[in-house]
Design a protein around this motif. Structure first.
Motif, short mmCIF file in Angstrom:
data_model
loop_
_atom_site.label_atom_id
_atom_site.label_comp_id
_atom_site.label_asym_id
_atom_site.label_seq_id
_atom_site.Cartn_x
_atom_site.Cartn_y
_atom_site.Cartn_z
N GLU A 60 59.78 -102.61 -6.15
CA GLU A 60 60.32 -101.24 -6.27
C GLU A 60 61.57 -101.20 -7.13
OE1 GLU A 60 59.34 -97.90 -5.36
OE2 GLU A 60 57.80 -99.36 -5.82
N TYR B 92 61.51 -91.44 3.00
CA TYR B 92 62.50 -91.92 2.03
C TYR B 92 63.79 -91.16 2.29
CZ TYR B 92 59.11 -94.35 -0.93
OH TYR B 92 58.17 -95.22 -1.42
N ALA C 28 63.94 -88.37 -0.20
CA ALA C 28 62.90 -87.33 -0.32
C ALA C 28 62.39 -86.83 1.03
CB ALA C 28 61.73 -87.88 -1.14
N VAL D 244 57.55 -88.42 3.47
CA VAL D 244 56.54 -88.37 2.42
C VAL D 244 55.14 -88.49 3.03
CG1 VAL D 244 55.71 -89.53 0.34
CG2 VAL D 244 58.16 -89.35 0.75
N SER E 268 49.66 -83.42 -6.56
CA SER E 268 50.65 -84.37 -7.05
C SER E 268 51.86 -84.34 -6.14
CB SER E 268 51.05 -83.97 -8.48
OG SER E 268 51.97 -84.90 -8.97
N GLY E 269 52.30 -85.52 -5.70
CA GLY E 269 53.43 -85.60 -4.78
C GLY E 269 52.99 -85.53 -3.32
N ALA E 270 51.69 -85.55 -3.08
CA ALA E 270 51.19 -85.46 -1.70
C ALA E 270 51.46 -86.75 -0.92
CB ALA E 270 49.71 -85.16 -1.70
N GLY E 271 51.64 -87.86 -1.66
CA GLY E 271 51.95 -89.12 -0.99
C GLY E 271 50.88 -90.19 -1.15
N LYS E 272 49.99 -89.99 -2.12
CA LYS E 272 48.90 -90.96 -2.31
C LYS E 272 49.43 -92.33 -2.72
CE LYS E 272 46.94 -88.37 -5.50
NZ LYS E 272 47.86 -87.21 -5.53
N SER E 273 50.29 -92.33 -3.74
CA SER E 273 50.82 -93.62 -4.20
C SER E 273 51.66 -94.28 -3.11
CB SER E 273 51.67 -93.43 -5.46
OG SER E 273 50.87 -92.89 -6.50
N THR E 274 52.34 -93.47 -2.36
CA THR E 274 53.17 -94.01 -1.27
C THR E 274 52.29 -94.70 -0.23
OG1 THR E 274 54.68 -92.17 -1.61
CG2 THR E 274 54.91 -93.41 0.43
N GLN F 1 48.54 -96.67 -11.16
CA GLN F 1 48.52 -95.46 -11.98
C GLN F 1 49.05 -95.77 -13.39
OE1 GLN F 1 50.49 -92.51 -9.62
NE2 GLN F 1 49.41 -90.81 -10.60
N HIS G 9 42.23 -87.26 -8.59
CA HIS G 9 42.34 -85.80 -8.68
C HIS G 9 41.01 -85.16 -9.05
CE1 HIS G 9 46.62 -85.38 -8.33
NE2 HIS G 9 46.85 -86.26 -9.27
N1 LIG Z 1 60.92 -94.67 -4.11
C1 LIG Z 1 61.01 -93.38 -3.75
N2 LIG Z 1 62.15 -92.88 -3.31
C2 LIG Z 1 62.25 -91.58 -2.95
N3 LIG Z 1 61.23 -90.74 -2.98
C3 LIG Z 1 60.04 -91.18 -3.40
C4 LIG Z 1 59.86 -92.53 -3.81
N4 LIG Z 1 58.58 -92.69 -4.19
C5 LIG Z 1 57.99 -91.49 -4.02
N5 LIG Z 1 58.86 -90.58 -3.56
C6 LIG Z 1 58.55 -89.19 -3.25
O1 LIG Z 1 57.44 -89.18 -2.43
C7 LIG Z 1 56.60 -88.10 -2.73
C8 LIG Z 1 55.17 -88.56 -2.89
O2 LIG Z 1 55.09 -89.39 -4.01
P1 LIG Z 1 53.76 -90.12 -4.44
O3 LIG Z 1 54.02 -90.92 -5.64
O4 LIG Z 1 53.22 -90.81 -3.25
O5 LIG Z 1 52.81 -88.89 -4.78
P2 LIG Z 1 51.34 -88.93 -5.34
O6 LIG Z 1 50.48 -88.28 -4.32
O7 LIG Z 1 50.98 -90.31 -5.75
O8 LIG Z 1 51.45 -88.00 -6.63
P3 LIG Z 1 50.69 -88.14 -8.04
O9 LIG Z 1 49.32 -87.59 -7.84
O10 LIG Z 1 51.51 -87.31 -8.94
O11 LIG Z 1 50.69 -89.57 -8.40
C9 LIG Z 1 57.16 -87.45 -3.98
O12 LIG Z 1 57.76 -86.23 -3.63
C10 LIG Z 1 58.18 -88.41 -4.49
O13 LIG Z 1 59.30 -87.70 -4.97
#
Ligand SMILES: Nc1ncnc2c1ncn2[C@@H]1O[C@H](COP(=O)(O)OP(=O)(O)OP(=O)(O)O)[C@@H](O)[C@H]1O
Ligand SMILES: [Mg+2]
Lengths: 330, 218
Positions: free
Chosen positions: A330, B11, B14, B17, B37-43, B86, B195
């Protein structure tokens, strides 16, 4: 249920032949990892020739300074070692002192409980000795009068290690009527030896300082490399690299840098010695060849290479220890 | 194989998440993860790869609680998970071959085995003749496929792909999705964030939907 079973069988097949299955595989894997790290670090060193060369030259100069001083002191020590230090005092008697009186004087010294040994060398004996050893026998024969004084060699007891006590004794002799001139024979040898001792400590101290310098120069080089390859480290971690895998190439880099610096330092020292060899040997010939220039010997060369390699590894270990944890995905 | 149990992820910057996410993927199951986008998938994926640890609940992989694994164990967990990112995360100064070979080199495979497997993986993603190229000269879709080849080359039991078709044309997207289906066929568990609703509804697999960190459909 049946379907799941079939899938699990396939899963197993998919999973067979993974590295680390048994001991031999593990051994091979371990060897592969080391070979990879060894050669990839060497490859990167070659790829960044310019900066590696600069680092290595700086390190080599530092290392050659300390090993150069070391060999210099070793040579001086060899020189000083040929000269034996003793407390012997030579009393040169006045010309008018007869042989009988000289004998009597020697006897009186012998009675002194602080004196271990007394030896009288008469004028004639001194001349004979001089003729025998100096190679000037013909010239001496031409002399009408024996120019050499009688000498009494006095060896004080070992209790006289103390310089001051010796000085007092020497002063007493100087005041005696028969004595023209009294001299502590090897005083300068003793002085030289204490200077040598000082020089040896100086070299140790200098080597320690330069060693620390080498350690930190390597550490800094590795720190830069780690910084440049940040992305690679992070990606490797993401696909399952252990800290060991990530550290290994950097440790090997440190090793190579240290090793090559050691090799270069050896060449620097040896080339300088070869430059000096001729003139030292000319000088030595004047002193009946008693002195030969010492080069870095086999054991010394080995320890030079060993120490510089270890310093390189240690330098990069320090950096990895403190900086790797900060490199998280990260 | 993969189980999320009331998982929340916060986080400090944020807020929450992920909120109370629970689901279970069987071994050999394939599922899609969608959401805005921003739903939290990557998280969610970061939790699976132990890049982050969740604040509440637990994530179980193969019965192992990822919240409690020691740092030393993390690399070995990551070797069980084929991660597709991604943003590809390729090494720009290494060839396609070397990029794909990385997980094998890390696992200590020998030259021949590495070469054989890398070529097989590149063949699968249709990049057989690009092994000597550098990522910078490849298109986005090609780089994406290099990332896929790298994720599957080690034959992990779980593949987790974050937008693997984000840069591909519809035809190639469908092809790549079928490739993932092939992996599923041999027993690999697959979880794909996407998506592309039309594509994934058409594919008839389980769909997990995230909305502002909450699982609204599974
Ligand atoms: N390291 C971090 N520190 C603080 N906030 C974070 C961090 N990583 C992600 N976020 C927040 O968590 C939320 C979800 O992010 P994430 O990347 O999981 O979305 P996503 O579903 O993958 O979106 P996308 O489809 O755009 O990739 C976002 O609002 C982002 O701002
Ligand atoms: Mg995302």
């Amino acid at each position: 249920m049946k379907r799941v079973n079939r899938k699990e069988n396939k899963q197993e097949r998919w999973q067979t032949k993974r590295a680390g299955g048994d001991f031999v595989d593990k051994l091979y894997a371990y060897r592969n990892l080391h070979a990879h790290a060894l050669f990839s670090s060497l490859g990167r060193l070659v790829a960044s020739r310019f900066s590696s060369a600069m680092t290595i030259v700086v390190l080599a100069i530092a290392i050659s300074l300390s090993s150069g001083f070391y060999i210099l002191v070793a040579n001086l020590q060899q020189l000083a070692g040929n000269l034996e230090a003793s407390n012997q005092i030579s009393l040169f008697l006045k010309d008018e002192v007869s042989e009988a009186r000289a004998n009597k004087f020697a006897d009186s010294i012998r009675k002194n409980p602080d004196i271990q040994d007394v030896k009288l060398i008469t004028k004639e004996q001194a001349l004979a000795e001089f003729q025998a050893y100096s190679g000037f026998s013909e010239a001496v024969k031409a002399l009408k009068k024996n120019p050499l004084p009688a000498v009494i060699q006095v060896l004080p007891k070992n209790a006289f290690e103390n310089e001051q006590a010796l000085e007092v004794l020497l002063d007493d002799f100087k005041r005696t009527a028969e004595v023209d001139f009294a001299q502590m024979d090897m005083q300068w040898v003793k002085r030289l030896q204490s200077i040598m001792e000082l020089a040896r400590r100086g070299v140790t101290l200098l080597s320690l300082l330069l060693g620390i310098g080498v350690l930190f120069i390597t550490a800094n080089t590795i720190r830069l490399e780690l910084h440049n390859r940040r992305d690679e480290v992070v990606i490797a971690k993401l696909v399952g690299a252990t800290n060991g895998f990530i550290c290994r190439p950097f440790l090997y880099s440190g090793f190579w840098i240290g090793f090559f610096s050691g090799v270069m330092a050896w060449f620097i020292v040896t080339i300088i010695m070869l430059f000096l060899k001729q003139s030292v040997e000319n000088l030595s010939r004047l002193y009946d060849d008693s002195f030969h220039l010492l080069f870095l010997g086999f054991a010394e060369t080995l320890s030079l290479l060993f120490i510089s390699s270890v310093l390189g590894i240690l330098g990069s270990w320090i950096v990895l220890h403190f900086q790797l944890r900060q490199l998280k995905p990260e | 194989m993969l189980q999320f149990d009331h998982v929340s992820m916060r986080y400090p910057a944020a807020g929450d998440v992920l909120r109370n996410v629970s689901f279970h993927l069987e071994r050999g199951e394939m599922a899609f993860l969608t959401g805005h986008s921003g739903a939290g998938k990557s998280t969610l994926f970061k939790l699976i790869a132990v890049i982050e640890r969740c604040s509440r609940g637990q994530v179980l992989l193969d019965g192992e609680n990822l919240n409690q694994v020691k740092d030393r164990r993390i690399p070995f967990i990551r070797r069980k998970v084929g991660l597709i990112f991604q943003d590809y995360k390729l090494l720009q100064d290494r060839t396609v071959f070397d990029n794909v070979a990385l997980p094998l080199v890390i696992a200590g495979y020998g030259h021949h085995e590495v070469a054989r497997r890398v070529r097989a993986a590149l063949d699968k993603v249709g990049l057989k003749n690009k092994e000597k190229k550098y990522p910078a000269v490849l298109s986005g879709g090609e780089q994406q496929r290099v990332g896929i080849a790298r994720a599957v080359v080690n034959k992990p039991p779980l593949i987790v792909a974050d937008e693997p078709t984000g840069n591909l044309d519809p035809e190639l997207s469908a092809e790549i999705m079928h490739l993932f289906e092939q992996f599923q066929q041999v027993g690999v568990t697959v979880l794909i964030a996407s998506h592309d609703i039309s594509l994934i509804t058409q594919m008839n697999h389980r769909i997990l939907k995230l909305d502002h960190g909450q699982l609204v459909a599974s």
